[in-house]
Design a protein around this motif. Structure first.
Motif, PDB file in Angstrom:
ATOM      1  N   ASP A  12       0.859  -1.179   0.000  1.00 38.16           N
ATOM      2  CA  ASP A  12       0.000   0.000   0.000  1.00 38.16           C
ATOM      3  C   ASP A  12       0.906   1.242   0.000  1.00 38.16           C
ATOM      4  O   ASP A  12       1.591   1.523   0.984  1.00 38.16           O
ATOM      5  CB  ASP A  12      -0.868  -0.055   1.266  1.00 38.16           C
ATOM      6  N   VAL A  13       0.901   1.943  -1.114  1.00 32.33           N
ATOM      7  CA  VAL A  13       1.802   3.098  -1.265  1.00 32.33           C
ATOM      8  C   VAL A  13       1.498   4.166  -0.208  1.00 32.33           C
ATOM      9  O   VAL A  13       2.383   4.900   0.237  1.00 32.33           O
ATOM     10  CB  VAL A  13       1.657   3.722  -2.679  1.00 32.33           C
ATOM     11  N   GLY A  14       0.244   4.207   0.205  1.00 34.86           N
ATOM     12  CA  GLY A  14      -0.145   5.247   1.167  1.00 34.86           C
ATOM     13  C   GLY A  14       0.145   4.883   2.612  1.00 34.86           C
ATOM     14  O   GLY A  14      -0.049   5.696   3.512  1.00 34.86           O
ATOM     15  N   HIS A  15       0.604   3.661   2.846  1.00 32.23           N
ATOM     16  CA  HIS A  15       0.812   3.260   4.242  1.00 32.23           C
ATOM     17  C   HIS A  15       2.026   3.968   4.838  1.00 32.23           C
ATOM     18  O   HIS A  15       3.097   4.017   4.215  1.00 32.23           O
ATOM     19  CB  HIS A  15       0.993   1.735   4.341  1.00 32.23           C
ATOM     20  N   PRO A  16       1.856   4.518   6.056  1.00 31.80           N
ATOM     21  CA  PRO A  16       2.940   5.332   6.620  1.00 31.80           C
ATOM     22  C   PRO A  16       4.214   4.555   6.964  1.00 31.80           C
ATOM     23  O   PRO A  16       5.274   5.156   7.067  1.00 31.80           O
ATOM     24  CB  PRO A  16       2.317   5.912   7.897  1.00 31.80           C
ATOM     25  N   ALA A  17       4.134   3.231   7.112  1.00 34.98           N
ATOM     26  CA  ALA A  17       5.359   2.486   7.448  1.00 34.98           C
ATOM     27  C   ALA A  17       5.837   1.634   6.285  1.00 34.98           C
ATOM     28  O   ALA A  17       7.010   1.320   6.168  1.00 34.98           O
ATOM     29  CB  ALA A  17       5.121   1.598   8.670  1.00 34.98           C
ATOM     30  N   GLY A  18       4.940   1.250   5.400  1.00 35.55           N
ATOM     31  CA  GLY A  18       5.276   0.230   4.404  1.00 35.55           C
ATOM     32  C   GLY A  18       5.848   0.762   3.110  1.00 35.55           C
ATOM     33  O   GLY A  18       6.442   0.019   2.346  1.00 35.55           O
ATOM     34  N   ASN A  19       5.659   2.049   2.837  1.00 29.56           N
ATOM     35  CA  ASN A  19       6.134   2.703   1.606  1.00 29.56           C
ATOM     36  C   ASN A  19       5.933   1.896   0.327  1.00 29.56           C
ATOM     37  O   ASN A  19       6.746   1.966  -0.594  1.00 29.56           O
ATOM     38  CB  ASN A  19       7.589   3.182   1.760  1.00 29.56           C
ATOM     39  N   GLY A  20       4.872   1.126   0.262  1.00 27.67           N
ATOM     40  CA  GLY A  20       4.503   0.475  -0.998  1.00 27.67           C
ATOM     41  C   GLY A  20       5.289  -0.763  -1.363  1.00 27.67           C
ATOM     42  O   GLY A  20       5.035  -1.389  -2.372  1.00 27.67           O
ATOM     43  N   ALA A  21       6.251  -1.122  -0.527  1.00 25.06           N
ATOM     44  CA  ALA A  21       7.070  -2.289  -0.864  1.00 25.06           C
ATOM     45  C   ALA A  21       6.655  -3.495  -0.029  1.00 25.06           C
ATOM     46  O   ALA A  21       6.169  -3.348   1.079  1.00 25.06           O
ATOM     47  CB  ALA A  21       8.535  -1.962  -0.604  1.00 25.06           C
ATOM     48  N   LEU A  22       6.869  -4.682  -0.585  1.00 26.35           N
ATOM     49  CA  LEU A  22       6.654  -5.906   0.180  1.00 26.35           C
ATOM     50  C   LEU A  22       7.995  -6.586   0.374  1.00 26.35           C
ATOM     51  O   LEU A  22       8.847  -6.526  -0.503  1.00 26.35           O
ATOM     52  CB  LEU A  22       5.744  -6.873  -0.590  1.00 26.35           C
ATOM     53  N   CYS A  23       8.180  -7.252   1.482  1.00 27.55           N
ATOM     54  CA  CYS A  23       9.439  -7.971   1.668  1.00 27.55           C
ATOM     55  C   CYS A  23       9.397  -9.235   0.813  1.00 27.55           C
ATOM     56  O   CYS A  23       8.341  -9.673   0.364  1.00 27.55           O
ATOM     57  CB  CYS A  23       9.688  -8.295   3.134  1.00 27.55           C
ATOM     58  N   THR A  24      10.567  -9.845   0.592  1.00 31.55           N
ATOM     59  CA  THR A  24      10.635 -11.030  -0.265  1.00 31.55           C
ATOM     60  C   THR A  24       9.728 -12.144   0.253  1.00 31.55           C
ATOM     61  O   THR A  24       9.234 -12.955  -0.510  1.00 31.55           O
ATOM     62  CB  THR A  24      12.067 -11.614  -0.320  1.00 31.55           C
ATOM     63  N   ASN A 137      14.437  -5.513   8.614  1.00 30.97           N
ATOM     64  CA  ASN A 137      13.549  -4.343   8.727  1.00 30.97           C
ATOM     65  C   ASN A 137      13.619  -3.505   7.457  1.00 30.97           C
ATOM     66  O   ASN A 137      13.753  -2.289   7.503  1.00 30.97           O
ATOM     67  CB  ASN A 137      13.994  -3.424   9.879  1.00 30.97           C
ATOM     68  N   ALA A 138      13.510  -4.190   6.296  1.00 31.87           N
ATOM     69  CA  ALA A 138      13.723  -3.493   5.026  1.00 31.87           C
ATOM     70  C   ALA A 138      12.841  -2.246   4.911  1.00 31.87           C
ATOM     71  O   ALA A 138      13.230  -1.250   4.293  1.00 31.87           O
ATOM     72  CB  ALA A 138      13.455  -4.445   3.876  1.00 31.87           C
ATOM     73  N   HIS A 139      11.659  -2.276   5.549  1.00 26.80           N
ATOM     74  CA  HIS A 139      10.744  -1.137   5.441  1.00 26.80           C
ATOM     75  C   HIS A 139      11.333   0.129   6.069  1.00 26.80           C
ATOM     76  O   HIS A 139      10.823   1.226   5.874  1.00 26.80           O
ATOM     77  CB  HIS A 139       9.413  -1.473   6.105  1.00 26.80           C
ATOM     78  N   MET A 140      12.388  -0.008   6.836  1.00 29.42           N
ATOM     79  CA  MET A 140      12.973   1.160   7.499  1.00 29.42           C
ATOM     80  C   MET A 140      13.969   1.905   6.632  1.00 29.42           C
ATOM     81  O   MET A 140      14.362   3.028   6.945  1.00 29.42           O
ATOM     82  CB  MET A 140      13.703   0.707   8.751  1.00 29.42           C
ATOM     83  N   MET A 141      14.401   1.285   5.553  1.00 25.31           N
ATOM     84  CA  MET A 141      15.464   1.886   4.750  1.00 25.31           C
ATOM     85  C   MET A 141      15.140   3.324   4.301  1.00 25.31           C
ATOM     86  O   MET A 141      15.994   4.193   4.411  1.00 25.31           O
ATOM     87  CB  MET A 141      15.815   0.989   3.553  1.00 25.31           C
ATOM     88  N   PRO A 142      13.908   3.589   3.822  1.00 31.75           N
ATOM     89  CA  PRO A 142      13.634   4.969   3.398  1.00 31.75           C
ATOM     90  C   PRO A 142      13.796   5.983   4.539  1.00 31.75           C
ATOM     91  O   PRO A 142      14.115   7.143   4.303  1.00 31.75           O
ATOM     92  CB  PRO A 142      12.174   4.917   2.940  1.00 31.75           C
TER      93      PRO A 142
END
Ligand SMILES: Nc1nc2c(c(=O)[nH]1)N[C@H]1C(S)=C(S)[C@@H](COP(=O)(O)OP(=O)(O)OC[C@H]3O[C@@H](n4cnc5c(=O)[nH]c(N)nc54)[C@H](O)[C@@H]3O)O[C@H]1N2
Ligand SMILES: Nc1nc2c(c(=O)[nH]1)N[C@H]1C(S)=C(S)[C@@H](COP(=O)(O)OP(=O)(O)OC[C@H]3O[C@@H](n4cnc5c(=O)[nH]c(N)nc54)[C@H](O)[C@@H]3O)O[C@H]1N2
Ligand SMILES: [Mo]
Length: 571
Positions: A12-24, A137-142
């Protein structure tokens, strides 16, 4: 064989933590994994109804234990507690994961509140301390973009390679490093006021120890020196700093003291309650909630469980035969249980030992609510498909209530609503009731009116003695970290050990790793990113925990996976 395709999913691109990406794991692994489709009793495939009959009989026995893993972190996993309470069964306490660190945090701050991600975004410097962010915690990279990065890790991880500075310390020396950094800061401050009086909130015993044994050999043991410490200090002083602390620092008996020391350093730097500053660890995700599944039950250790003391053991959402320490002991214990029930999605070393196997439903096929232990956002997880495979945790509990004629189980919607109703809502997004934009702004403790509690006594005798032992050339630290394409023991498994090329082993050769608890044959992968005194075996490796000790941390009742050294023999 029924072939069930999961729906296509995307971030979900709009999600405040997920930034639109999914982990492998969500992109691929979960779709490729083959799940348990049929229930089994004594190795024979049977209908779910028949298997449930066997479950009812098993729970009629004298004593029962529920051991729950972290396979699915939805809140509805805990509904089974309500049945255990009714039959006066036993639950577990303690943790295989983050409990030691949590205990150390509570010692200093009184309560473990999460640091919101947006504070990380406002930091100047982020110190990544024993956390393998790019993998776990790949979602933290941004959130780390544009920051000065300091990494404190015995392994040159992917983020360490990109960092402004990497302190490649010896494992289990973080307590020293944190305390000495705090000491240097206090000395600096004392120059301004001409005295150390009133400036020593940190452990006096520790400083007596440093005075007695001299600073240089201690720093050398840690794998650093005064110059490097000075460099790290320049990144910490006069700026906004966030410490991103992982579980790596606390997989030891003294794990709680490490988090307490890191927190103490943060307190001395003034990082609590200030914009763009703080310590981010795995927070307690249920903080602020009244949990409708809290049950008054006896509890035994989750780390050193004596399974064979029970007639019936229900393993739900976990693979203790592989994920608990000292797996030889664990497997012997599990094999002695009269009625071992496995309730999960995948076949594993635990399901293969079970007398009764109950297939679970995936999160696509049941209603749930998901909390996070790394941020404040709460998600309602809607059921998006139905299959005739397995049973949800709620329906499993409901059937047990009916079979035993128990009353008091509310509807599934009641519980889902009970969790959601406690959340705050911002722009359609559920937020944890414990969320604070600037945690500890008012103060520490439950009510926010206390001061930070510093460490009072230095007690890690083990470390003191080890520090001055001769270097153990033939023994290696056994580091176990998470793997990219697996979630603990789910999905892809492994059979390799990573060793530094200078340690004298060859690529692909078979070696025998030996600890005082057991031995394990693995294949060598050479890795220059390690220290020569460490090896890494990722925790999806079959048999890894044969090598690890059945002990619990001094505080926090946690497993101590890395409180072990091993020898390596060529075969
Ligand atoms: N892809 C993937 N992601 C996951 C998981 C998974 O299995 N796969 N598991 C999830 C779970 S259950 C958890 S708890 C989290 C854990 O997330 P992390 O805490 O990031 O997990 P680890 O892989 O254990 O990484 C620990 C890091 O600490 C370092 N380390 C080891 N010993 C020491 C030490 O003594 N001192 C210091 N300073 N560093 C040390 C290791 O080299 C490693 O880089 O990840 C979650 N995310
Ligand atoms: N040596 C070493 N050992 C470790 C670690 C380490 O760093 N080093 N890490 C530790 C850590 S941090 C953790 S958290 C533990 C994790 O250890 P476990 O809690 O045992 O987790 P998994 O291996 O992921 O097994 C989870 C199982 O849950 C099942 N499952 C998945 N979804 C559902 C569901 O919706 N319902 C039900 N009923 N079942 C489901 C799957 O079948 C899967 O096999 O391992 C620990 N073990
Ligand atoms: Mo974990």
């Amino acid at each position: 064989m029924k072939d069930v395709a999961f729906p296509h999913i995307s971030g979900d691109v709009g999600h405040p933590a997920g930034n639109g990406a999914l982990c492998t794991l969500l992109n691929k692994s979960i779709h490729d994994a083959s799940r348990i489709e049929n229930a089994r009793v004594n190795g024979e495939e049977v209908s779910l109804d028949k298997a449930m009959e066997a479950v009812y009989d098993a729970f009629k026995k004298e004593s029962s234990l529920l051991w729950r893993g972290s396979g699915n972190m939805g809140v509805m996993q805990e509904v089974t507690n309500l049945f255990m309470e009714k039959i006066e069964g036993t639950l577990t306490k303690g943790s295989l994961c983050d409990g030691a660190g949590d205990a150390g945090i509570v010692e200093g701050r009184g309560v473990n509140k999460g640091l919101p991600l947006e504070q990380i975004q406002k930091a100047d410097t982020v110190v990544i301390w024993g956390r393998n962010v790019t993998v776990t915690n790949a979602h933290m990279m941004p959130f780390l973009e544009g920051k000065k990065i300091v990494v404190i890790d015995p392994v040159k991880t992917a983020i360490a390679k990109k960092a402004d500075h990497h302190l490649q310390l010896q494992p289990r020396t973080d307590y020293y490093v944190a305390n000495l950094l705090a000491r240097f800061i206090l000395m600096e401050k004392s120059k301004d006021i001409g005295s150390l009086d009133g400036l020593l909130p940190v452990d006096e015993d520790f400083y007596d120890f440093v005075r007695e044994h001299r600073l240089e050999p201690i720093l050398e043991y840690c794998g650093t020196d005064v110059v490097e410490m000075g460099m790290v200090l320049t990144y910490l002083s006069n700026q906004k700093v966030v410490f991103l602390v992982g579980t790596g620092v606390q997989k030891y008996t003294s794990g709680a003291d490490v988090l307490h020391a890191i927190d103490s350093l943060a307190a001395i730097l003034g990082l609590f309650g200030n914009e763009g500053c703080g310590v981010h660890y795995l927070s307690y995700s249920k903080l602020g909630f009244v949990n409708p599944f809290d049950a008054q039950c006896k509890k035994v250790s989750k780390v050193v469980t004596n399974f064979s003391e029970f007639d019936t053991v229900l393993i739900q959402g976990g693979n203790p035969a592989e994920s608990m320490p000292d797996s030889r002991r664990v497997c012997e214990e599990l094999d002695r249980v009269e009625n071992l029930i496995y309730f999960g999605l995948y076949e594993n070393e635990t399901s293969r030992r079970a007398k009764i196997v109950i297939p679970a439903k995936t999160f696509f096929e049941k209603e749930d609510v998901r909390l996070s232990y790394g941020h404040q956002y709460v998600e309602k997880m809607n059921k998006v498909m139905d299959t005739d495979i397995g049973i949800s945790e709620y329906d499993f509990t409901k059937r047990l209530f009916e079979a035993f004629g128990f009353r008091g189980l509310e509807s599934e919607t009641y519980y889902i609503d009970a969790w959601l109703a406690q959340c705050n809502k911002k722009d359609e997004q559920y937020i944890s009731p414990s969320y604070e934009a600037l945690p500890y702004e008012a103060g520490f403790g439950e009510d926010g009116d206390e001061v930070f509690q510093f460490d009072e006594a230095y007690e890690d005798k083990l470390m003191v003695s080890k520090c001055f032992q001769k270097v153990e050339v033939d023994r290696f630290w056994l580091l176990s970290t998470k793997a990219n394409k697996s979630l603990n023991t789910q999905f892809k498994r492994n059979n390799t050990v990573q060793i530094h090329p200078e340690s004298g082993y060859l690529k692909d050769e078979k070696v025998l790793l030996r600890s005082e608890f057991g031995e394990l044959e693995l294949e060598v992968v050479l890795n220059e990113d390690l220290r020569t005194d460490c090896v890494v075996v990722t925790n999806n490796t079959l048999g890894l925990n044969i090598l690890t000790p059945s002990i619990i941390s001094e505080k926090g009742e946690n497993a101590c996976y890395q409180e072990v050294k091993i020898t390596i023999e060529k075969i």
